[in-house]
Motif scaffolding. Structure first.
Motif, PDB file in Angstrom:
ATOM      1  N   ALA A  31       0.798  -1.153   0.035  1.00 43.44           N
ATOM      2  CA  ALA A  31      -0.074   0.072  -0.251  1.00 43.44           C
ATOM      3  C   ALA A  31       0.760   1.323   0.229  1.00 43.44           C
ATOM      4  CB  ALA A  31      -1.017   0.093   1.146  1.00 43.44           C
ATOM      5  N   GLY A  32       2.008   1.239   0.703  1.00 44.95           N
ATOM      6  CA  GLY A  32       2.750   2.490   0.937  1.00 44.95           C
ATOM      7  C   GLY A  32       3.587   2.711  -0.565  1.00 44.95           C
ATOM      8  N   LEU A  33       4.119   1.641  -1.193  1.00 42.82           N
ATOM      9  CA  LEU A  33       4.703   1.647  -2.214  1.00 42.82           C
ATOM     10  C   LEU A  33       3.779   2.293  -3.441  1.00 42.82           C
ATOM     11  CD1 LEU A  33       7.115  -1.385  -2.337  1.00 42.82           C
ATOM     12  CD2 LEU A  33       7.619   1.049  -1.970  1.00 42.82           C
ATOM     13  N   THR A  34       2.367   1.568  -3.457  1.00 44.24           N
ATOM     14  CA  THR A  34       1.511   1.951  -4.396  1.00 44.24           C
ATOM     15  C   THR A  34       1.348   3.668  -4.377  1.00 44.24           C
ATOM     16  OG1 THR A  34       0.749  -0.315  -4.377  1.00 44.24           O
ATOM     17  CG2 THR A  34      -0.614   1.537  -5.578  1.00 44.24           C
ATOM     18  N   ALA A  35       1.069   3.999  -2.995  1.00 46.04           N
ATOM     19  CA  ALA A  35       0.707   5.419  -2.816  1.00 46.04           C
ATOM     20  C   ALA A  35       2.021   6.048  -3.275  1.00 46.04           C
ATOM     21  CB  ALA A  35       0.534   5.601  -1.495  1.00 46.04           C
ATOM     22  N   ALA A  36       3.334   5.589  -3.295  1.00 44.31           N
ATOM     23  CA  ALA A  36       4.418   6.594  -3.657  1.00 44.31           C
ATOM     24  C   ALA A  36       4.647   6.648  -5.130  1.00 44.31           C
ATOM     25  CB  ALA A  36       5.415   5.917  -2.920  1.00 44.31           C
ATOM     26  N   GLY A  37       3.529   5.818  -5.886  1.00 44.51           N
ATOM     27  CA  GLY A  37       3.718   5.681  -7.331  1.00 44.51           C
ATOM     28  C   GLY A  37       4.333   4.668  -7.937  1.00 44.51           C
ATOM     29  N   VAL A  38       4.841   3.871  -7.337  1.00 48.28           N
ATOM     30  CA  VAL A  38       5.334   2.353  -7.738  1.00 48.28           C
ATOM     31  C   VAL A  38       4.183   1.605  -8.355  1.00 48.28           C
ATOM     32  CG1 VAL A  38       6.530   0.132  -7.206  1.00 48.28           C
ATOM     33  CG2 VAL A  38       7.072   2.520  -5.907  1.00 48.28           C
ATOM     34  N   PRO A  39       4.099   0.997  -9.447  1.00 44.06           N
ATOM     35  CA  PRO A  39       3.199   0.184  -9.998  1.00 44.06           C
ATOM     36  C   PRO A  39       2.676  -0.977  -9.063  1.00 44.06           C
ATOM     37  CG  PRO A  39       4.899   0.717 -11.954  1.00 44.06           C
ATOM     38  CD  PRO A  39       5.578   1.192 -10.651  1.00 44.06           C
ATOM     39  N   GLU A  40       1.490  -1.215  -8.868  1.00 44.96           N
ATOM     40  CA  GLU A  40       0.963  -2.230  -8.032  1.00 44.96           C
ATOM     41  C   GLU A  40       1.632  -3.488  -8.142  1.00 44.96           C
ATOM     42  OE1 GLU A  40      -3.317  -3.859  -6.255  1.00 44.96           O
ATOM     43  OE2 GLU A  40      -3.139  -2.687  -8.144  1.00 44.96           O
ATOM     44  N   VAL A  41       1.850  -4.107  -9.652  1.00 45.08           N
ATOM     45  CA  VAL A  41       2.468  -5.342  -9.981  1.00 45.08           C
ATOM     46  C   VAL A  41       3.835  -5.374  -9.421  1.00 45.08           C
ATOM     47  CG1 VAL A  41       3.123  -4.668 -12.100  1.00 45.08           C
ATOM     48  CG2 VAL A  41       2.767  -7.086 -11.360  1.00 45.08           C
ATOM     49  N   VAL A  42       4.520  -4.190  -9.492  1.00 44.81           N
ATOM     50  CA  VAL A  42       6.197  -4.277  -9.011  1.00 44.81           C
ATOM     51  C   VAL A  42       5.938  -4.271  -7.478  1.00 44.81           C
ATOM     52  CG1 VAL A  42       7.991  -2.990  -8.920  1.00 44.81           C
ATOM     53  CG2 VAL A  42       6.696  -3.145 -10.908  1.00 44.81           C
ATOM     54  N   ALA A  43       5.204  -3.455  -6.657  1.00 44.95           N
ATOM     55  CA  ALA A  43       5.079  -3.700  -5.461  1.00 44.95           C
ATOM     56  C   ALA A  43       4.853  -5.070  -4.892  1.00 44.95           C
ATOM     57  CB  ALA A  43       3.937  -2.582  -4.809  1.00 44.95           C
ATOM     58  N   GLN A  44       3.747  -5.641  -5.339  1.00 43.57           N
ATOM     59  CA  GLN A  44       3.367  -6.934  -5.000  1.00 43.57           C
ATOM     60  C   GLN A  44       4.561  -7.805  -5.361  1.00 43.57           C
ATOM     61  OE1 GLN A  44      -0.397  -7.933  -6.950  1.00 43.57           O
ATOM     62  NE2 GLN A  44      -1.483  -6.210  -5.713  1.00 43.57           N
ATOM     63  N   GLY A  45       5.123  -7.943  -6.408  1.00 44.19           N
ATOM     64  CA  GLY A  45       6.024  -8.767  -6.693  1.00 44.19           C
ATOM     65  C   GLY A  45       7.493  -8.656  -5.782  1.00 44.19           C
ATOM     66  N   THR A  46       7.697  -7.372  -5.492  1.00 45.17           N
ATOM     67  CA  THR A  46       8.609  -7.337  -4.324  1.00 45.17           C
ATOM     68  C   THR A  46       8.316  -7.736  -3.047  1.00 45.17           C
ATOM     69  OG1 THR A  46       9.367  -5.087  -5.525  1.00 45.17           O
ATOM     70  CG2 THR A  46      10.341  -5.403  -3.006  1.00 45.17           C
ATOM     71  N   ALA A  47       7.122  -7.626  -2.648  1.00 44.45           N
ATOM     72  CA  ALA A  47       6.721  -7.949  -1.247  1.00 44.45           C
ATOM     73  C   ALA A  47       6.571  -9.523  -1.342  1.00 44.45           C
ATOM     74  CB  ALA A  47       5.348  -7.606  -0.932  1.00 44.45           C
ATOM     75  N   LEU A  48       6.225 -10.019  -2.509  1.00 47.18           N
ATOM     76  CA  LEU A  48       6.047 -11.773  -2.533  1.00 47.18           C
ATOM     77  C   LEU A  48       7.343 -12.376  -2.311  1.00 47.18           C
ATOM     78  CD1 LEU A  48       4.369 -14.250  -2.882  1.00 47.18           C
ATOM     79  CD2 LEU A  48       4.458 -13.719  -5.302  1.00 47.18           C
ATOM     80  N   MET A  49       8.353 -11.671  -3.226  1.00 44.32           N
ATOM     81  CA  MET A  49       9.835 -12.246  -3.345  1.00 44.32           C
ATOM     82  C   MET A  49      10.206 -12.212  -1.975  1.00 44.32           C
ATOM     83  SD  MET A  49      13.088 -10.792  -5.338  1.00 44.32           S
ATOM     84  CE  MET A  49      12.372 -11.087  -6.897  1.00 44.32           C
ATOM     85  N   VAL A  50      10.321 -11.007  -0.889  1.00 43.04           N
ATOM     86  CA  VAL A  50      10.862 -11.294   0.386  1.00 43.04           C
ATOM     87  C   VAL A  50       9.985 -12.032   0.980  1.00 43.04           C
ATOM     88  CG1 VAL A  50      10.998  -9.622   2.451  1.00 43.04           C
ATOM     89  CG2 VAL A  50      11.304  -8.449   0.081  1.00 43.04           C
ATOM     90  N   ALA A  51       8.614 -12.367   1.129  1.00 43.47           N
ATOM     91  CA  ALA A  51       8.084 -13.164   1.684  1.00 43.47           C
ATOM     92  C   ALA A  51       8.495 -14.644   1.541  1.00 43.47           C
ATOM     93  CB  ALA A  51       6.518 -13.340   1.381  1.00 43.47           C
ATOM     94  N   LEU A  52       8.731 -14.907   0.096  1.00 45.32           N
ATOM     95  CA  LEU A  52       9.090 -16.372   0.018  1.00 45.32           C
ATOM     96  C   LEU A  52      10.404 -16.661   0.444  1.00 45.32           C
ATOM     97  CD1 LEU A  52       8.075 -16.410  -3.804  1.00 45.32           C
ATOM     98  CD2 LEU A  52       6.875 -17.469  -2.025  1.00 45.32           C
ATOM     99  N   LEU A  53      11.511 -15.606   0.249  1.00 44.58           N
ATOM    100  CA  LEU A  53      12.834 -15.600   0.637  1.00 44.58           C
ATOM    101  C   LEU A  53      12.753 -16.005   2.079  1.00 44.58           C
ATOM    102  CD1 LEU A  53      14.899 -13.025  -1.409  1.00 44.58           C
ATOM    103  CD2 LEU A  53      14.760 -15.509  -1.596  1.00 44.58           C
TER     104      LEU A  53
END
Length: 329
Positions: free
Chosen positions: A84-106
């Motif tokens: 939500a914070g990254l999306t509000a800062a202008g980051v595309p939602e798919v990129v924000a979700q992908g980054t969070a998912l990658m960290v969660a998987l790791l």
């Protein structure tokens, strides 16, 4: 440079398939394909333990559960707000979700790897049935703990997990575990693992640090089992402790044994086959699992070494295999 090009090509291919796949097939077929990918990650990761080093671990569902609940907890407590914070800062939602998912998987994979190290270090001096009993106990301990920890849902399960996992992420996981297993098999470390599998006493006499290599295989296998669990959680959006019971571990072992101990290609083929078989037999309803069991028995009687044995599929092997007998002679 060549490896970078291969990586970019894989990313482009996975992205293209991820966009096109939902438009070509219905959600049910898409779900089966993704579950095949998750099972491939589980089977190849267990093959690093059971097939490469000749150990007998039957607690793989426990590592999967740790990765699933660990990554899902991170996403619910941190990842959603992060996106939500990254999306509000202008980051595309798919990129924000992908980054969070990658960290969660790791994080889920590292949690499972840590458990694999803690379980493996004291117990991998055991062999055969004794090791199997220890890993079985570990898997059941994890399941019972999950059932009794209310913070992660307890017996009612953990719901509301964002459905961020798709074909791209599952495909990336499949490629990662296959490439790692393949490179490991062709390296000196892989030869040390195979030596332990063939004759542990002889390998130790030749100077191979058998305990360290067995722990290494255990940690790598546990890590990818945790990643598979994280993908499973973020695809189905719901976790239930019953999904990680003893039967789940047996299903993954069946994939490894049916495909061929030590064969990466065999694990891939068997994982796809055993994922599709119950769905193909679904029209026969009450007799589905009976036929499924009978087919497994027939396959193991006719192919006791597995579908591929210790071989690996390749274009050269397929060409030689299906060439007319006169040309082979």
């Amino acid at each position: 440079m060549r490896q970078l090009l291969w990586l970019l090509g894989a990313v482009v291919l996975l992205t293209g398939v991820n966009v096109v796949l939902p438009r070509l097939v219905n959600p049910y077929i898409t779900q089966i394909i993704i579950l095949c990918g998750i099972n491939i990650i589980l089977a190849v990761s267990l093959n690093l333990i059971n097939g490469f080093t000749g150990q007998f671990s039957i607690g793989h569902a426990g590592f999967m559960a740790l990765g699933a609940y660990g990554s899902a907890t991170f996403t619910l407590r941190v990842g959603v707000g992060w996106v939500a914070g990254l999306t509000a800062a202008g980051v595309p939602e798919v990129v924000a979700q992908g980054t969070a998912l990658m960290v969660a998987l790791l994080l889920g994979g590292l949690l499972a790897a840590l458990a694999g190290y803690l379980v493996g270090l004291p117990s991998l001096r055991l062999r055969g049935d004794y090791l199997a009993i220890v890993t079985l106990g570990f898997g059941e301990i994890i399941r019972v703990l999950i059932l009794n920890v209310d913070a992660i849902g307890g017996a009612r399960g953990l719901a509301g997990i964002p459905a961020w996992a798709n074909f791209f992420w599952v495909g990336a996981g499949v490629l990662a575990v296959i490439l790692l297993a393949r490179h490991l098999a062709l390296s000196t470390h892989g030869r040390a693992l195979f030596a332990i599998r063939d004759d542990e006493v002889a390998a130790e006499a030749l100077g191979v640090d058998t305990t360290s290599y067995k722990v290494l295989a255990f940690v790598m296998g546990a890590f990818f089992a945790g990643v598979a669990g994280g993908l499973f959680a973020h695809f189905l959006s719901y976790l239930n402790p019953s999904s990680f019971n003893f039967i789940r571990s047996i299903e993954v072992i069946a994939m490894v044994v049916l495909g061929g101990m030590g064969s990466i290609s065999g694990s891939v083929v068997a994982a796809i086959l055993l994922t599709l078989m119950p769905e193909v037999l679904r029209p026969v309803k009450d007799y589905r699992m009976v036929i499924y069991s009978l087919l497994l028995i027939v396959l193991m009687i006719t192919r006791p070494g597995g579908l591929l044995g210790s071989r690996e599929l390749s274009l050269a092997w397929l060409t030689k295999r299906f060439r007319p007998a006169r040309e082979r002679a």
